[in-house]
Motif scaffolding. Structure first.
Motif, PDB file in Angstrom:
ATOM      1  N   ASN A 210       0.818  -1.216   0.000  1.00 33.54           N
ATOM      2  CA  ASN A 210       0.000   0.000   0.000  1.00 33.54           C
ATOM      3  C   ASN A 210       0.851   1.265   0.000  1.00 33.54           C
ATOM      4  O   ASN A 210       0.525   2.248  -0.666  1.00 33.54           O
ATOM      5  N   LEU A 211       1.941   1.247   0.757  1.00 36.61           N
ATOM      6  CA  LEU A 211       2.789   2.446   0.799  1.00 36.61           C
ATOM      7  C   LEU A 211       3.423   2.694  -0.574  1.00 36.61           C
ATOM      8  O   LEU A 211       3.503   3.840  -1.032  1.00 36.61           O
ATOM      9  N   THR A 212       3.846   1.611  -1.213  1.00 33.51           N
ATOM     10  CA  THR A 212       4.427   1.754  -2.549  1.00 33.51           C
ATOM     11  C   THR A 212       3.404   2.356  -3.509  1.00 33.51           C
ATOM     12  O   THR A 212       3.705   3.284  -4.272  1.00 33.51           O
ATOM     13  N   PHE A 244      14.141   0.435   2.178  1.00 36.91           N
ATOM     14  CA  PHE A 244      12.812   0.334   1.557  1.00 36.91           C
ATOM     15  C   PHE A 244      12.309   1.718   1.149  1.00 36.91           C
ATOM     16  O   PHE A 244      11.796   1.919   0.040  1.00 36.91           O
ATOM     17  N   LEU A 245      12.465   2.690   2.040  1.00 33.59           N
ATOM     18  CA  LEU A 245      11.989   4.041   1.722  1.00 33.59           C
ATOM     19  C   LEU A 245      12.741   4.608   0.521  1.00 33.59           C
ATOM     20  O   LEU A 245      12.144   5.250  -0.348  1.00 33.59           O
ATOM     21  N   ARG A 246      14.035   4.366   0.461  1.00 35.66           N
ATOM     22  CA  ARG A 246      14.802   4.861  -0.688  1.00 35.66           C
ATOM     23  C   ARG A 246      14.317   4.209  -1.976  1.00 35.66           C
ATOM     24  O   ARG A 246      14.343   4.815  -3.045  1.00 35.66           O
ATOM     25  N   SER A 247      13.858   2.961  -1.888  1.00 36.79           N
ATOM     26  CA  SER A 247      13.406   2.256  -3.094  1.00 36.79           C
ATOM     27  C   SER A 247      12.152   2.899  -3.680  1.00 36.79           C
ATOM     28  O   SER A 247      11.786   2.632  -4.821  1.00 36.79           O
ATOM     29  N   LEU A 248      11.496   3.744  -2.901  1.00 34.17           N
ATOM     30  CA  LEU A 248      10.284   4.413  -3.383  1.00 34.17           C
ATOM     31  C   LEU A 248      10.615   5.662  -4.200  1.00 34.17           C
ATOM     32  O   LEU A 248       9.716   6.337  -4.707  1.00 34.17           O
ATOM     33  N   LEU A 287      18.188   7.536  20.081  1.00 38.39           N
ATOM     34  CA  LEU A 287      17.358   8.153  19.044  1.00 38.39           C
ATOM     35  C   LEU A 287      18.217   8.922  18.044  1.00 38.39           C
ATOM     36  O   LEU A 287      17.994   8.867  16.825  1.00 38.39           O
ATOM     37  N   GLU A 288      19.231   9.611  18.563  1.00 34.52           N
ATOM     38  CA  GLU A 288      20.103  10.363  17.652  1.00 34.52           C
ATOM     39  C   GLU A 288      20.895   9.420  16.752  1.00 34.52           C
ATOM     40  O   GLU A 288      21.175   9.734  15.585  1.00 34.52           O
ATOM     41  N   ALA A 289      21.237   8.242  17.284  1.00 32.63           N
ATOM     42  CA  ALA A 289      21.950   7.256  16.455  1.00 32.63           C
ATOM     43  C   ALA A 289      21.034   6.768  15.324  1.00 32.63           C
ATOM     44  O   ALA A 289      21.494   6.532  14.193  1.00 32.63           O
ATOM     45  N   ILE A 290      19.742   6.648  15.608  1.00 32.67           N
ATOM     46  CA  ILE A 290      18.800   6.224  14.560  1.00 32.67           C
ATOM     47  C   ILE A 290      18.632   7.336  13.522  1.00 32.67           C
ATOM     48  O   ILE A 290      18.581   7.079  12.317  1.00 32.67           O
ATOM     49  N   VAL A 291      18.575   8.575  14.008  1.00 34.43           N
ATOM     50  CA  VAL A 291      18.510   9.712  13.079  1.00 34.43           C
ATOM     51  C   VAL A 291      19.712   9.655  12.130  1.00 34.43           C
ATOM     52  O   VAL A 291      19.585   9.829  10.904  1.00 34.43           O
ATOM     53  N   ALA A 292      20.901   9.371  12.694  1.00 35.16           N
ATOM     54  CA  ALA A 292      22.119   9.319  11.880  1.00 35.16           C
ATOM     55  C   ALA A 292      22.066   8.172  10.867  1.00 35.16           C
ATOM     56  O   ALA A 292      22.540   8.306   9.733  1.00 35.16           O
ATOM     57  N   ARG A 293      21.468   7.060  11.272  1.00 35.75           N
ATOM     58  CA  ARG A 293      21.384   5.912  10.339  1.00 35.75           C
ATOM     59  C   ARG A 293      20.501   6.283   9.157  1.00 35.75           C
ATOM     60  O   ARG A 293      20.774   5.941   8.023  1.00 35.75           O
ATOM     61  N   PHE A 294      19.388   6.970   9.435  1.00 32.67           N
ATOM     62  CA  PHE A 294      18.537   7.405   8.319  1.00 32.67           C
ATOM     63  C   PHE A 294      19.284   8.425   7.457  1.00 32.67           C
ATOM     64  O   PHE A 294      19.195   8.389   6.226  1.00 32.67           O
ATOM     65  N   ALA A 295      20.031   9.316   8.103  1.00 31.40           N
ATOM     66  CA  ALA A 295      20.774  10.334   7.342  1.00 31.40           C
ATOM     67  C   ALA A 295      21.784   9.683   6.406  1.00 31.40           C
ATOM     68  O   ALA A 295      22.029  10.178   5.298  1.00 31.40           O
ATOM     69  N   ALA A 296      22.361   8.551   6.843  1.00 35.57           N
ATOM     70  CA  ALA A 296      23.331   7.845   5.990  1.00 35.57           C
ATOM     71  C   ALA A 296      22.663   7.335   4.706  1.00 35.57           C
ATOM     72  O   ALA A 296      23.335   7.042   3.727  1.00 35.57           O
ATOM     73  N   HIS A 297      21.340   7.241   4.740  1.00 37.56           N
ATOM     74  CA  HIS A 297      20.586   6.836   3.538  1.00 37.56           C
ATOM     75  C   HIS A 297      19.934   8.061   2.881  1.00 37.56           C
ATOM     76  O   HIS A 297      18.980   7.910   2.111  1.00 37.56           O
ATOM     77  N   ASP A 298      20.412   9.256   3.242  1.00 36.81           N
ATOM     78  CA  ASP A 298      19.863  10.501   2.694  1.00 36.81           C
ATOM     79  C   ASP A 298      18.392  10.703   3.033  1.00 36.81           C
ATOM     80  O   ASP A 298      17.606  11.201   2.227  1.00 36.81           O
ATOM     81  N   LEU A 299      18.024  10.277   4.231  1.00 42.82           N
ATOM     82  CA  LEU A 299      16.658  10.499   4.696  1.00 42.82           C
ATOM     83  C   LEU A 299      16.691  11.355   5.953  1.00 42.82           C
ATOM     84  O   LEU A 299      17.542  11.155   6.832  1.00 42.82           O
TER      85      LEU A 299
END
Ligand code: SF4
Ligand code: SF4
Length: 308
Positions: A210-212, A244-248, A287-299
């Motif tokens: 559905n998200l796709t 997954f989000l990047r794949s969109l 939480l900041e480490a998770i923010v950084a992980r998303f940032a590494a994927h340009d999110l």
């Protein structure tokens, strides 16, 4: 499932439905979309997340709860009833007669026109703050025709509309409701289908499909990731979510919603086992480490719900 065959809506196909079942209308919300908002919580949910903040919302029926700390054992409920973990065989009349307010009814049937009228009472605040109305739950799409009707009426009145969904619904229901929502807040809990089922009671296949499909045409989708230590906060799941989000092919904004143990007493009141007993909220560093992980994927991920 393939999203390639899914069409965007050309117009809302919503038809008026007599009434819906809500369990709360919360005014002055500031984390469920831009500005000052009224959040309408619908009853009913097809999932059963172990961390659910509103377990009383899951059943698609009015629910009776007993607040033990308020019960003065007045005798209206028998000893047998008081020993039960959940409240059964009660009526609205019993609620009215309870002298201390210990017996409570969760769930209100209301028609769309009256619900919209109630939400519009705060229109001045919406206009001044760029706010509006968010429909949340439970899972709003359990009552999709009603929710779509309410969103369409609000939009017709010039109100900013948001739909907060877990995405576990027939595609057509999501499509029709999202077509009359200016913003869709979409939950992504776990990427591994087996882990998803263990934590929520259902696989994530439909949710991802559905998200796709939604992202192929809806202009304003925000992702909400509840951060539950021991359930989905591990690096593997965060990386899989980001991939997954990047794949969109869209840089969707991500909101991290930190776990809070405040729902545990609600599970107890409903006689439900709380599997996360002892789990602590994620630290700021986590939480900041998770923010950084998303940032590494340009999110871009932010901590907390969407507000402005
Ligand atoms: S009516 Fe209310 S106060 Fe009396 S026993 Fe029942 S829940 Fe307790
Ligand atoms: S989707 Fe939301 S309302 Fe439904 S069980 Fe999960 S947390 Fe609760």
């Amino acid at each position: 499932m393939s999203a390639a065959v899914v069409d965007a809506p050309v117009c809302s196909t919503a038809t008026a439905v007599p009434s819906g079942l809500i369990f709360n209308v919360q005014r002055f919300s500031v984390h469920d979309g831009p500005g000052v908002r009224t959040t309408i919580f619908m009853k009913g949910c097809p999932l059963a997340c172990s961390w659910c903040h509103n377990p009383e919302s899951q059943e698609l029926a009015p629910t009776f709860v007993r607040l033990q700390h308020r019960c003065m054992r007045c005798g209206r409920c028998s000893d047998d009833e008081l020993a039960l973990p959940t409240v059964v065989n009660k009526t609205e009349c019993d609620v009215d007669l309870c002298p201390t307010g210990a017996l409570q009814l969760v769930g209100e049937r209301i028609d769309a026109a009256r619900l919209v009228e109630r939400a519009l009472r705060d229109r001045t605040f919406f206009d001044e703050s760029g706010g509006g109305v968010t429909i949340s739950g439970g899972e709003p799409l359990v009552q999709a025709p009603f929710v779509t009707d309410v969103l369409r009426r609000l939009r017709g009145a010039g109100i900013h509309t948001a739909l907060d969904t877990c995405g576990f619904a027939p595609w057509e229901n999501l499509r029709d409701a999202a077509a009359v929502a200016d913003l869709v807040l979409y939950d992504l809990k776990l990427m591994d289908p087996v882990r998803h089922e263990a934590a929520t009671g259902a696989s994530n296949e439909r949710i991802l499909f559905n998200l796709t499909a939604l992202c192929a045409w809806h202009a304003n989708v925000h992702i909400r990731v509840p951060v539950i230590p021991g359930v989905n906060a591990d690096d593997a799941n965060i990386d899989a979510t980001a991939r997954f989000l990047r794949s969109l092919n869209r840089a969707l904004p991500v909101n991290l919603l930190p776990y809070h143990p405040s729902a545990e007493p609600k599970f107890a009141r409903l006689g439900k086992h709380y599997t996360l007993h002892g789990t602590v909220s994620p630290s700021t560093a986590q939480l900041e480490a998770i923010v950084a992980r998303f940032a590494a994927h340009d999110l871009v991920a932010t901590i907390g719900g969407l507000s402005s």
